[in-house]
Enzyme design. Structure first.
Site, PDB file in Angstrom:
ATOM      1  N   LYS A 142       0.868  -1.191   0.000  1.00  0.00           N
ATOM      2  CA  LYS A 142       0.000   0.000   0.000  1.00  0.00           C
ATOM      3  C   LYS A 142       0.898   1.232   0.000  1.00  0.00           C
ATOM      4  CE  LYS A 142      -4.487  -1.315   1.893  1.00  0.00           C
ATOM      5  NZ  LYS A 142      -5.472  -1.093   2.991  1.00  0.00           N
ATOM      6  N   GLU A 184      -0.181  -0.996  15.964  1.00  0.00           N
ATOM      7  CA  GLU A 184      -0.327  -1.911  14.829  1.00  0.00           C
ATOM      8  C   GLU A 184       0.103  -3.323  15.228  1.00  0.00           C
ATOM      9  OE1 GLU A 184      -1.933  -0.764  12.276  1.00  0.00           O
ATOM     10  OE2 GLU A 184      -1.179   1.186  11.567  1.00  0.00           O
ATOM     11  N   LYS A 226       1.144 -10.329   8.357  1.00  0.00           N
ATOM     12  CA  LYS A 226       0.782  -9.461   7.237  1.00  0.00           C
ATOM     13  C   LYS A 226       1.077 -10.150   5.904  1.00  0.00           C
ATOM     14  CE  LYS A 226       0.436  -4.872   5.490  1.00  0.00           C
ATOM     15  NZ  LYS A 226       0.607  -3.408   5.694  1.00  0.00           N
ATOM     16  N   ARG A 240      -7.955  -8.907   3.451  1.00  0.00           N
ATOM     17  CA  ARG A 240      -6.958  -7.884   3.786  1.00  0.00           C
ATOM     18  C   ARG A 240      -7.591  -6.721   4.561  1.00  0.00           C
ATOM     19  NH1 ARG A 240      -1.929  -5.151   0.359  1.00  0.00           N
ATOM     20  NH2 ARG A 240      -1.281  -3.836   2.115  1.00  0.00           N
ATOM     21  N   ASN A 244      -7.394  -3.341   8.628  1.00  0.00           N
ATOM     22  CA  ASN A 244      -7.910  -2.000   8.825  1.00  0.00           C
ATOM     23  C   ASN A 244      -8.645  -1.845  10.154  1.00  0.00           C
ATOM     24  OD1 ASN A 244      -9.396   0.556   6.963  1.00  0.00           O
ATOM     25  ND2 ASN A 244      -7.338  -0.122   6.576  1.00  0.00           N
ATOM     26  N   HIS A 247      -9.204   1.525  11.891  1.00  0.00           N
ATOM     27  CA  HIS A 247      -8.840   2.584  10.948  1.00  0.00           C
ATOM     28  C   HIS A 247     -10.026   3.388  10.444  1.00  0.00           C
ATOM     29  CE1 HIS A 247      -5.053   0.476  11.127  1.00  0.00           C
ATOM     30  NE2 HIS A 247      -4.472   1.340  10.318  1.00  0.00           N
ATOM     31  N   HIS A 251      -8.741   6.897  10.997  1.00  0.00           N
ATOM     32  CA  HIS A 251      -8.467   7.867   9.923  1.00  0.00           C
ATOM     33  C   HIS A 251      -9.345   9.101  10.068  1.00  0.00           C
ATOM     34  CE1 HIS A 251      -6.469   4.829   6.918  1.00  0.00           C
ATOM     35  NE2 HIS A 251      -5.635   5.244   7.857  1.00  0.00           N
ATOM     36  N   HIS A 264      -0.436   8.360  13.658  1.00  0.00           N
ATOM     37  CA  HIS A 264      -1.306   7.325  13.088  1.00  0.00           C
ATOM     38  C   HIS A 264      -1.584   6.212  14.105  1.00  0.00           C
ATOM     39  CE1 HIS A 264      -3.111   4.591  10.232  1.00  0.00           C
ATOM     40  NE2 HIS A 264      -2.238   3.657  10.567  1.00  0.00           N
TER      41      HIS A 264
HETATM   42  N1  LIG Z   1       1.260   1.398   3.620  1.00  0.00           N
HETATM   43  C1  LIG Z   1       0.796   0.776   4.695  1.00  0.00           C
HETATM   44  O1  LIG Z   1       0.405  -0.413   4.670  1.00  0.00           O
HETATM   45  C2  LIG Z   1       0.767   1.528   5.994  1.00  0.00           C
HETATM   46  C3  LIG Z   1       0.594   0.827   7.190  1.00  0.00           C
HETATM   47  C4  LIG Z   1       0.594   1.558   8.387  1.00  0.00           C
HETATM   48  C5  LIG Z   1       0.786   2.937   8.369  1.00  0.00           C
HETATM   49  N2  LIG Z   1       0.963   3.559   7.176  1.00  0.00           N
HETATM   50  C6  LIG Z   1       1.241   5.001   7.134  1.00  0.00           C
HETATM   51  O2  LIG Z   1       2.479   5.211   7.812  1.00  0.00           O
HETATM   52  C7  LIG Z   1       2.471   6.521   8.402  1.00  0.00           C
HETATM   53  C8  LIG Z   1       2.922   6.402   9.848  1.00  0.00           C
HETATM   54  O3  LIG Z   1       4.240   5.852   9.817  1.00  0.00           O
HETATM   55  P1  LIG Z   1       5.238   6.078  11.064  1.00  0.00           P
HETATM   56  O4  LIG Z   1       4.499   5.803  12.321  1.00  0.00           O
HETATM   57  O5  LIG Z   1       6.452   5.325  10.755  1.00  0.00           O
HETATM   58  O6  LIG Z   1       5.444   7.663  11.038  1.00  0.00           O
HETATM   59  P2  LIG Z   1       6.576   8.569  10.371  1.00  0.00           P
HETATM   60  O7  LIG Z   1       7.001   8.042   9.057  1.00  0.00           O
HETATM   61  O8  LIG Z   1       6.052   9.959  10.432  1.00  0.00           O
HETATM   62  O9  LIG Z   1       7.825   8.444  11.396  1.00  0.00           O
HETATM   63  C9  LIG Z   1       7.593   8.835  12.745  1.00  0.00           C
HETATM   64  C10 LIG Z   1       8.620   9.881  13.210  1.00  0.00           C
HETATM   65  O10 LIG Z   1       9.828   9.192  13.612  1.00  0.00           O
HETATM   66  C11 LIG Z   1      10.943   9.713  12.894  1.00  0.00           C
HETATM   67  N3  LIG Z   1      11.859   8.587  12.723  1.00  0.00           N
HETATM   68  C12 LIG Z   1      11.731   7.588  11.820  1.00  0.00           C
HETATM   69  N4  LIG Z   1      12.677   6.646  12.041  1.00  0.00           N
HETATM   70  C13 LIG Z   1      13.424   7.081  13.106  1.00  0.00           C
HETATM   71  C14 LIG Z   1      14.507   6.556  13.828  1.00  0.00           C
HETATM   72  N5  LIG Z   1      15.009   5.367  13.519  1.00  0.00           N
HETATM   73  N6  LIG Z   1      15.019   7.272  14.866  1.00  0.00           N
HETATM   74  C15 LIG Z   1      14.476   8.480  15.189  1.00  0.00           C
HETATM   75  N7  LIG Z   1      13.424   9.027  14.555  1.00  0.00           N
HETATM   76  C16 LIG Z   1      12.898   8.322  13.534  1.00  0.00           C
HETATM   77  C17 LIG Z   1      10.349  10.265  11.638  1.00  0.00           C
HETATM   78  O11 LIG Z   1      11.209  11.199  11.034  1.00  0.00           O
HETATM   79  C18 LIG Z   1       9.067  10.874  12.165  1.00  0.00           C
HETATM   80  O12 LIG Z   1       9.322  12.124  12.782  1.00  0.00           O
HETATM   81  C19 LIG Z   1       1.064   7.070   8.235  1.00  0.00           C
HETATM   82  O13 LIG Z   1       1.024   7.972   7.164  1.00  0.00           O
HETATM   83  C20 LIG Z   1       0.243   5.833   7.887  1.00  0.00           C
HETATM   84  O14 LIG Z   1      -0.878   6.159   7.066  1.00  0.00           O
HETATM   85  C21 LIG Z   1       0.963   2.902   5.995  1.00  0.00           C
HETATM   86  O1  LIG Z   2      -1.948  -2.978   4.747  1.00  0.00           O
HETATM   87  C1  LIG Z   2      -3.185  -2.817   4.963  1.00  0.00           C
HETATM   88  O2  LIG Z   2      -4.089  -3.268   4.239  1.00  0.00           O
HETATM   89  C2  LIG Z   2      -3.613  -2.011   6.123  1.00  0.00           C
HETATM   90  O3  LIG Z   2      -4.795  -1.706   6.289  1.00  0.00           O
HETATM   91  C3  LIG Z   2      -2.534  -1.561   7.070  1.00  0.00           C
HETATM   92  C4  LIG Z   2      -2.925  -0.315   7.867  1.00  0.00           C
HETATM   93  O4  LIG Z   2      -2.274  -0.377   9.138  1.00  0.00           O
HETATM   94  C5  LIG Z   2      -2.434   0.967   7.181  1.00  0.00           C
HETATM   95  O5  LIG Z   2      -2.643   2.090   8.018  1.00  0.00           O
HETATM   96  C6  LIG Z   2      -3.041   1.225   5.796  1.00  0.00           C
HETATM   97  O6  LIG Z   2      -2.411   2.313   5.184  1.00  0.00           O
HETATM   98  C7  LIG Z   2      -4.494   1.587   5.939  1.00  0.00           C
HETATM   99  O7  LIG Z   2      -5.073   1.249   4.708  1.00  0.00           O
HETATM  100  P1  LIG Z   2      -5.995   2.300   3.947  1.00  0.00           P
HETATM  101  O8  LIG Z   2      -6.353   1.535   2.693  1.00  0.00           O
HETATM  102  O9  LIG Z   2      -7.179   2.558   4.854  1.00  0.00           O
HETATM  103  O10 LIG Z   2      -5.203   3.531   3.708  1.00  0.00           O
HETATM  104 ZN   LIG Z   3      -2.399   1.625  10.089  1.00  0.00          ZN
END
Ligand SMILES: NC(=O)c1ccc[n+]([C@@H]2O[C@H](COP(=O)([O-])OP(=O)(O)OC[C@H]3O[C@@H](n4cnc5c(N)ncnc54)[C@H](O)[C@@H]3O)[C@@H](O)[C@H]2O)c1
Ligand SMILES: O=C(O)C(=O)C[C@@H](O)[C@H](O)[C@H](O)COP(=O)(O)O
Ligand SMILES: [Zn+2]
Length: 361
Positions: A142, A184, A226, A240, A244, A247, A251, A264
């Site tokens: 994603k 998570e 996952k 899948r 969520n 969420h 969200h 998040h």
């Molecule tokens: N694609 C997916 O399946 C999925 C799943 C869950 C969350 N997400 C997305 O991920 C985002 C949240 O990710 P996150 O919680 O990693 O937040 P983030 O990417 O904002 O990182 C959190 C903070 O920690 C800092 N940081 C990162 N690594 C560090 C380290 N090793 N040491 C010190 N500081 C560090 C970053 O610069 C930031 O300030 C949201 O946008 C959410 O929607 C996506």
């Molecule tokens: O990988 C997935 O599928 C998830 O839902 C993981 C979630 O933790 C993540 O925040 C994901 O970005 C949310 O999915 P979205 O489709 O609602 O953006």
């Molecule tokens: Zn999430």
């Protein structure tokens, strides 16, 4: 080193989990279509980890360019995404250039989406540096950005070629961010792994103390869960969606408060409590179950009450959720701890859950 395989027929890849993976270029080099990479990071992570990664790559004759983005959820936008395209085009990066995401989920999601659409697709590698990114966002493909009207509203399913979860990077992670990732982690136990939920209850103090052995086990278990779910439903046509959990509410909290106000993981924690209250309204989980979820989230340093946004505001924000089908808001609910499903809720049940789970922050 532990390795989890994501067994997608069209795009299988490995998720390696260990300390000090950043410099293990032998894991990266065989996957490159040309000896050229662009590392995408941010102003917090780059000063900590970019130099050692870049030096290791250059020592293996791999040409490196880096793009350093501003840090924060509030920058997960089309404007920031365009900064990636500007840099790739300025450097004349070709279709065989590999992007490397060095950071948390924000960097990973934006880099993955940039890779999905730059010249209609270039390869990318995830090097997640937060707990949340190591257990969740770096796995499953994603990718995307936020829109002012909704979370993650613009993006693509686009799988990485490799995930390197370097446990050593968690040494510098702020406690609030460690807690956010735990939301998570706990989610995996609630959706379909009761044994893991019970293990988390027994080991949460060791996890919050960042004991490497228990962290490595928890991250591997999350990635295994996952990988299993994504391999069976890559494009979220069914199971899948269980990932969520929390969420739909979560969200809404992030969008409603303004991106970045709540992390998040914090929004997901409060969202899982609201989903639990809704499930109790349906006589599916008990007060004792709710107390167990609340206790574990609290031990992880997470909020267990959601902010008061107003019932109509929550309903309006959730009506924008990507799981909406034919105008009906869909929720991930719990039949019992460790067993979840997708369902609809009446307005009355949603309001009862909000009444039970919201408090002024
Ligand atoms: N694609 C997916 O399946 C999925 C799943 C869950 C969350 N997400 C997305 O991920 C985002 C949240 O990710 P996150 O919680 O990693 O937040 P983030 O990417 O904002 O990182 C959190 C903070 O920690 C800092 N940081 C990162 N690594 C560090 C380290 N090793 N040491 C010190 N500081 C560090 C970053 O610069 C930031 O300030 C949201 O946008 C959410 O929607 C996506
Ligand atoms: O990988 C997935 O599928 C998830 O839902 C993981 C979630 O933790 C993540 O925040 C994901 O970005 C949310 O999915 P979205 O489709 O609602 O953006
Ligand atoms: Zn999430």
């Amino acid at each position: 080193m532990q390795t989890v395989k994501l067994d997608l027929a069209h795009a299988p890849y490995d998720i390696h989990i260990a300390r000090d993976l950043l410099t293990q270029v032998e894991l990266i080099k065989p996957l490159l279509l040309q000896l050229r990479v662009v590392i995408v990071s941010n102003t917090t992570v780059a000063p900590l980890y970019l130099k050692s990664l870049q030096e290791a790559l250059e020592a293996a004759d791999i040409q490196c360019h880096s793009i350093i983005l501003p840090d924060g959820e509030v920058y997960k936008t089309s404007e920031t995404l365009n900064q990636i395209f500007d840099a790739l085009l300025t450097e004349r990066c070709e279709r065989k250039t590999t992007l490397i995401a060095l950071g948390g989920g924000v960097i990973g999601d934006m880099t993955g989406f940039a890779a999905a659409v730059y010249q209609r697709g270039v390869p990318f590698i995830q090097i997640p540096t937060t707990l949340l990114a190591q257990v969740d966002s770096s796995v499953g493909g994603k990718t995307g950005i936020n829109h002012p009207l909704g979370k993650n509203m613009i993006g693509a399913f686009y799988q990485p070629k490799l995930v390197l979860a370097d446990l050593a990077t968690l040494d510098t992670l702020p406690l609030r961010e460690l807690s956010a990732g735990m939301a998570e982690v706990i989610k995996y136990g609630l959706i379909d792994d009761l044994a893991f939920f019970e293990w988390l209850e027994a080991n949460i103090e060791r996890l919050m103390a960042r004991e490497t052995e228990v962290l490595a086990y928890a991250i591997e278990r999350c990635c295994q869960n996952k990988a299993r779910i994504v391999a069976g439903d890559e494009k979220e046509q069914g199971q899948r969606a269980l990932l969520n959990l929390g969420h739909t509410f979560g969200h809404a909290i992030e969008s409603g408060l303004g991106y970045g106000a709540w992390l998040h993981g914090e929004a997901v924690a409060a969202g899982m409590m609201l989903a639990a209250y809704a499930s109790r309204e349906l006589d599916q989980i008990s007060d004792d179950d709710i107390a167990r979820i609340e206790s574990l989230l609290q031990k992880a340093g997470l909020p267990v009450k959601a902010p008061v946004l107003g019932n109509d505001r929550y309903l309006d924000l959730m009506a924008q959720d990507k799981k909406v089908d034919a105008g009906k808001i869909k929720f991930v609910l719990m039949r019992c701890l460790g067993e979840s499903y997708m369902g609809e809720l009446s307005r009355e049940t949603i309001i009862a859950a909000l009444d039970a789970g919201c408090s002024p922050v």
